[in-house]
Scaffold this active site. Structure first.
Site, PDB file in Angstrom:
ATOM      1  N   ARG A  14     -10.457  50.674 -39.210  1.00  0.00           N
ATOM      2  CA  ARG A  14     -10.178  51.693 -40.228  1.00  0.00           C
ATOM      3  C   ARG A  14      -9.305  51.174 -41.364  1.00  0.00           C
ATOM      4  NH1 ARG A  14      -9.339  57.352 -37.042  1.00  0.00           N
ATOM      5  NH2 ARG A  14     -10.819  58.181 -38.543  1.00  0.00           N
ATOM      6  N   GLY A  15      -8.811  49.960 -41.243  1.00  0.00           N
ATOM      7  CA  GLY A  15      -7.904  49.419 -42.260  1.00  0.00           C
ATOM      8  C   GLY A  15      -8.639  48.946 -43.507  1.00  0.00           C
ATOM      9  N   SER A 109      -3.368  34.930 -43.048  1.00  0.00           N
ATOM     10  CA  SER A 109      -2.893  35.322 -44.375  1.00  0.00           C
ATOM     11  C   SER A 109      -2.428  34.075 -45.112  1.00  0.00           C
ATOM     12  CB  SER A 109      -1.719  36.283 -44.197  1.00  0.00           C
ATOM     13  OG  SER A 109      -0.978  36.371 -45.400  1.00  0.00           O
ATOM     14  N   SER A 110      -2.454  34.139 -46.441  1.00  0.00           N
ATOM     15  CA  SER A 110      -1.985  32.989 -47.217  1.00  0.00           C
ATOM     16  C   SER A 110      -0.469  32.782 -47.078  1.00  0.00           C
ATOM     17  CB  SER A 110      -2.360  33.158 -48.692  1.00  0.00           C
ATOM     18  OG  SER A 110      -1.824  34.350 -49.204  1.00  0.00           O
ATOM     19  N   CYS A 111       0.254  33.759 -46.531  1.00  0.00           N
ATOM     20  CA  CYS A 111       1.710  33.593 -46.383  1.00  0.00           C
ATOM     21  C   CYS A 111       2.088  32.679 -45.215  1.00  0.00           C
ATOM     22  CB  CYS A 111       2.421  34.926 -46.289  1.00  0.00           C
ATOM     23  SG  CYS A 111       2.150  35.750 -44.730  1.00  0.00           S
ATOM     24  N   TYR A 138       6.132  37.860 -40.338  1.00  0.00           N
ATOM     25  CA  TYR A 138       4.680  38.063 -40.345  1.00  0.00           C
ATOM     26  C   TYR A 138       3.963  36.711 -40.287  1.00  0.00           C
ATOM     27  CZ  TYR A 138       0.139  39.701 -42.108  1.00  0.00           C
ATOM     28  OH  TYR A 138      -1.197  39.990 -42.266  1.00  0.00           O
ATOM     29  N   LYS A 142       1.313  35.231 -37.464  1.00  0.00           N
ATOM     30  CA  LYS A 142      -0.043  34.773 -37.805  1.00  0.00           C
ATOM     31  C   LYS A 142      -0.251  33.303 -37.425  1.00  0.00           C
ATOM     32  CE  LYS A 142      -2.119  38.399 -39.476  1.00  0.00           C
ATOM     33  NZ  LYS A 142      -3.260  38.945 -38.697  1.00  0.00           N
ATOM     34  N   PRO A 165      -7.226  34.653 -45.575  1.00  0.00           N
ATOM     35  CA  PRO A 165      -7.498  35.302 -46.859  1.00  0.00           C
ATOM     36  C   PRO A 165      -6.286  35.299 -47.768  1.00  0.00           C
ATOM     37  CG  PRO A 165      -7.705  36.874 -45.025  1.00  0.00           C
ATOM     38  CD  PRO A 165      -7.066  35.632 -44.497  1.00  0.00           C
ATOM     39  N   HIS A 181       1.210  46.691 -51.049  1.00  0.00           N
ATOM     40  CA  HIS A 181       1.209  45.446 -51.816  1.00  0.00           C
ATOM     41  C   HIS A 181       1.192  45.783 -53.312  1.00  0.00           C
ATOM     42  CE1 HIS A 181      -0.285  43.928 -47.909  1.00  0.00           C
ATOM     43  NE2 HIS A 181       0.437  42.888 -48.233  1.00  0.00           N
ATOM     44  N   TRP A 204       8.577  45.560 -60.002  1.00  0.00           N
ATOM     45  CA  TRP A 204       9.586  44.805 -59.245  1.00  0.00           C
ATOM     46  C   TRP A 204       9.634  43.340 -59.660  1.00  0.00           C
ATOM     47  CZ3 TRP A 204       8.307  46.469 -53.489  1.00  0.00           C
ATOM     48  CH2 TRP A 204       8.501  47.862 -53.377  1.00  0.00           C
ATOM     49  N   ASP A 271      11.233  38.610 -55.819  1.00  0.00           N
ATOM     50  CA  ASP A 271      10.008  38.019 -56.379  1.00  0.00           C
ATOM     51  C   ASP A 271       9.094  37.485 -55.275  1.00  0.00           C
ATOM     52  OD1 ASP A 271      10.106  38.351 -59.107  1.00  0.00           O
ATOM     53  OD2 ASP A 271      11.071  36.416 -59.514  1.00  0.00           O
TER      54      ASP A 271
HETATM   55  O1  GFB Z   1       2.014  42.133 -53.022  1.00  0.00           O
HETATM   56  P1  GFB Z   1       3.432  41.903 -52.691  1.00  0.00           P
HETATM   57  O2  GFB Z   1       4.184  43.050 -52.125  1.00  0.00           O
HETATM   58  O3  GFB Z   1       3.593  40.730 -51.661  1.00  0.00           O
HETATM   59  O4  GFB Z   1       4.233  41.442 -54.021  1.00  0.00           O
HETATM   60  P2  GFB Z   1       3.606  39.121 -51.659  1.00  0.00           P
HETATM   61  C1  GFB Z   1       3.740  40.484 -54.899  1.00  0.00           C
HETATM   62  C2  GFB Z   1       4.641  40.369 -56.102  1.00  0.00           C
HETATM   63  O5  GFB Z   1       4.542  41.572 -56.889  1.00  0.00           O
HETATM   64  C3  GFB Z   1       6.141  40.179 -55.817  1.00  0.00           C
HETATM   65  C4  GFB Z   1       5.821  42.029 -57.263  1.00  0.00           C
HETATM   66  O6  GFB Z   1       6.660  39.247 -56.743  1.00  0.00           O
HETATM   67  C5  GFB Z   1       6.701  41.581 -56.090  1.00  0.00           C
HETATM   68  O7  GFB Z   1       8.070  41.567 -56.471  1.00  0.00           O
HETATM   69  N1  GFB Z   1       5.809  43.478 -57.501  1.00  0.00           N
HETATM   70  C6  GFB Z   1       6.009  44.074 -58.709  1.00  0.00           C
HETATM   71  C7  GFB Z   1       5.584  44.467 -56.602  1.00  0.00           C
HETATM   72  N2  GFB Z   1       5.989  45.411 -58.591  1.00  0.00           N
HETATM   73  C8  GFB Z   1       5.706  45.689 -57.296  1.00  0.00           C
HETATM   74  C9  GFB Z   1       5.564  46.909 -56.576  1.00  0.00           C
HETATM   75  O8  GFB Z   1       5.677  48.020 -57.103  1.00  0.00           O
HETATM   76  N3  GFB Z   1       5.271  46.807 -55.244  1.00  0.00           N
HETATM   77  C10 GFB Z   1       5.130  45.589 -54.621  1.00  0.00           C
HETATM   78  N4  GFB Z   1       4.829  45.554 -53.313  1.00  0.00           N
HETATM   79  N5  GFB Z   1       5.311  44.406 -55.286  1.00  0.00           N
HETATM   80  C11 GFB Z   1       2.981  39.600 -49.214  1.00  0.00           C
HETATM   81  C12 GFB Z   1       3.619  39.333 -47.883  1.00  0.00           C
HETATM   82  O9  GFB Z   1       3.721  38.872 -50.111  1.00  0.00           O
HETATM   83  O10 GFB Z   1       1.655  39.163 -49.305  1.00  0.00           O
HETATM   84  C13 GFB Z   1       2.735  39.632 -46.756  1.00  0.00           C
HETATM   85  O11 GFB Z   1       4.832  40.036 -47.802  1.00  0.00           O
HETATM   86  C14 GFB Z   1       1.283  39.263 -46.975  1.00  0.00           C
HETATM   87  O12 GFB Z   1       3.230  38.921 -45.661  1.00  0.00           O
HETATM   88  C15 GFB Z   1       0.779  39.605 -48.361  1.00  0.00           C
HETATM   89  O13 GFB Z   1       1.089  37.888 -46.759  1.00  0.00           O
HETATM   90  C16 GFB Z   1      -0.601  39.067 -48.633  1.00  0.00           C
HETATM   91  O14 GFB Z   1       2.350  38.540 -52.198  1.00  0.00           O
HETATM   92  O15 GFB Z   1       4.867  38.604 -52.262  1.00  0.00           O
END
Ligand code: GFB
Length: 311
Positions: A14-15, A109-111, A138, A142, A165, A181, A204, A271
């Site tokens: 469902r995700g 995940s790419s992380c 996380y 993984k 991915p 995200h 952010w 960031d």
């Molecule tokens: O997508 P995101 O939350 O995760 O953030 P990551 C990506 C970038 O977007 C960061 C900025 O630099 C955030 O600071 N950003 C700007 C925001 N505005 C926003 C906002 O309103 N919300 C969010 N969430 N971000 C994740 C990992 O990392 O990527 C997980 O934490 C996973 O483990 C996922 O691997 C694919 O790309 O930084």
């Protein structure tokens, strides 16, 4: 070609990823896909999962069940991200082995790659340096999943493969501003700012980090491709091969949504890793390519959001 009568279990159906896989499998004619929602089968309950596998005996398993979240959720809840993910993946991978599953696809995940990995990131960068602290828990879970699949392959000859991915988006994404995200968060924020006729939209961090975004329907297509064509325990990246800065992403989303105000950068938020672009040479050489351009994918996801979340 895969036999469409084979039984496929999509853990986490469902995700964001699981629902895209279900759409794709059904479109391709697969019709033997057992479904159990959370109330029927708790994937963290070892005995329940074992008896489900013993009864259903799936031939193929796609592991798309995970506790996931954006940068803030990952940073705030390391215990849950580590423990829940380790638990469900250990139970499912082990149950798959015990019941003789023919092939399992584990999604990472790419992380998993080091914070300062070479860009674009080749598969060989795994475990080459320290992880990004905001998503270390996380990533460790993984990495443990990848290693468990490789161990079953080496020790017991299981055909358990792992794909990594890049950042994903699309229908059924999480639009909760605390846990989502970036792409889903900015779609929602831009929509609400436009509706309220606000002057500013809060984004952010600094806007300089770069990320690669893949539509989840392209990931589903890559998963089916790998189930047919890829039988190695070595991990394989799945991405589109292009990245953009968070600032460019925010501007693109504002243009698609029609929000004409200013971006306000919130530097109290992290960031994360400066850049995360996957090297997709290996997958390209096997013959797979994504088909959904970022602008079209975002526009389609915005339509989905308007119908299903914003109403
Ligand atoms: O997508 P995101 O939350 O995760 O953030 P990551 C990506 C970038 O977007 C960061 C900025 O630099 C955030 O600071 N950003 C700007 C925001 N505005 C926003 C906002 O309103 N919300 C969010 N969430 N971000 C994740 C990992 O990392 O990527 C997980 O934490 C996973 O483990 C996922 O691997 C694919 O790309 O930084």
């Amino acid at each position: 070609m895969m036999d469409t009568s084979e039984k496929i279990f999509v853990a986490g159906y469902r995700g964001l990823v699981g629902s895209a896989l279900m759409r794709r499998l059904e479109r391709e004619g697969f019709h033997n896909i057992p479904k159990r929602d959370r109330s029927q089968l708790d994937l963290g309950d070892e005995r329940a999962v074992q008896s489900f596998f013993a009864k259903e005996r799936p031939a193929i398993v796609i592991f798309a069940a995970a506790k996931v979240g954006g940068i803030k959720a990952n940073n705030d809840f390391p215990v849950e991200f580590l423990l829940d993910n380790l638990r469900i993946q250990n139970i499912i991978i082990h149950s798959a082995y015990e019941t003789g599953v023919r092939k399992l696809l584990f999604l990472g995940s790419s992380c998993i790659y080091p914070k300062l990995a070479p860009q674009p990131i080749p598969e060989t960068a795994l475990l080459g340096g320290p992880l990004e602290p905001t998503n270390e828990a996380y990533a460790i879970a993984k990495i443990a999943g990848i290693k468990l699949c490789q161990a079953y392959a080496r020790e017991y000859g299981a055909n358990f493969i792992s794909a990594m991915p890049t950042n994903l988006y699309g229908p059924n994404d999480n639009f909760d501003l605390e846990t989502s995200h970036v792409l889903a968060a900015l779609l929602r924020k831009a929509h609400e700012a436009k509706t309220r006729k606000a002057r500013e939209l809060a984004v952010w961090g600094s806007g300089t980090p770069r990320r690669e975004f893949l539509h989840v329907d392209d990931l589903a297509s890559a998963c089916l491709f790998l189930l047919e064509k890829y039988d190695s325990p070595e991990i394989i990246n799945v991405g589109c091969g292009e990245d953009i800065s968070i600032r460019e992403l925010a501007e693109l989303i504002c243009a698609i949504v029609g929000f004409e105000g200013q971006l306000a950068w919130d530097d109290t938020k992290p960031d994360g890793t400066p850049r995360k672009l996957l090297d997709v040479t290996k997958l390209h050489n096997l013959g797979w390519r994504p088909t959904i351009p970022l602008r079209d994918g975002i526009a389609q996801t915005y339509e989905w959001f308007l119908k299903n979340v914003a109403h």
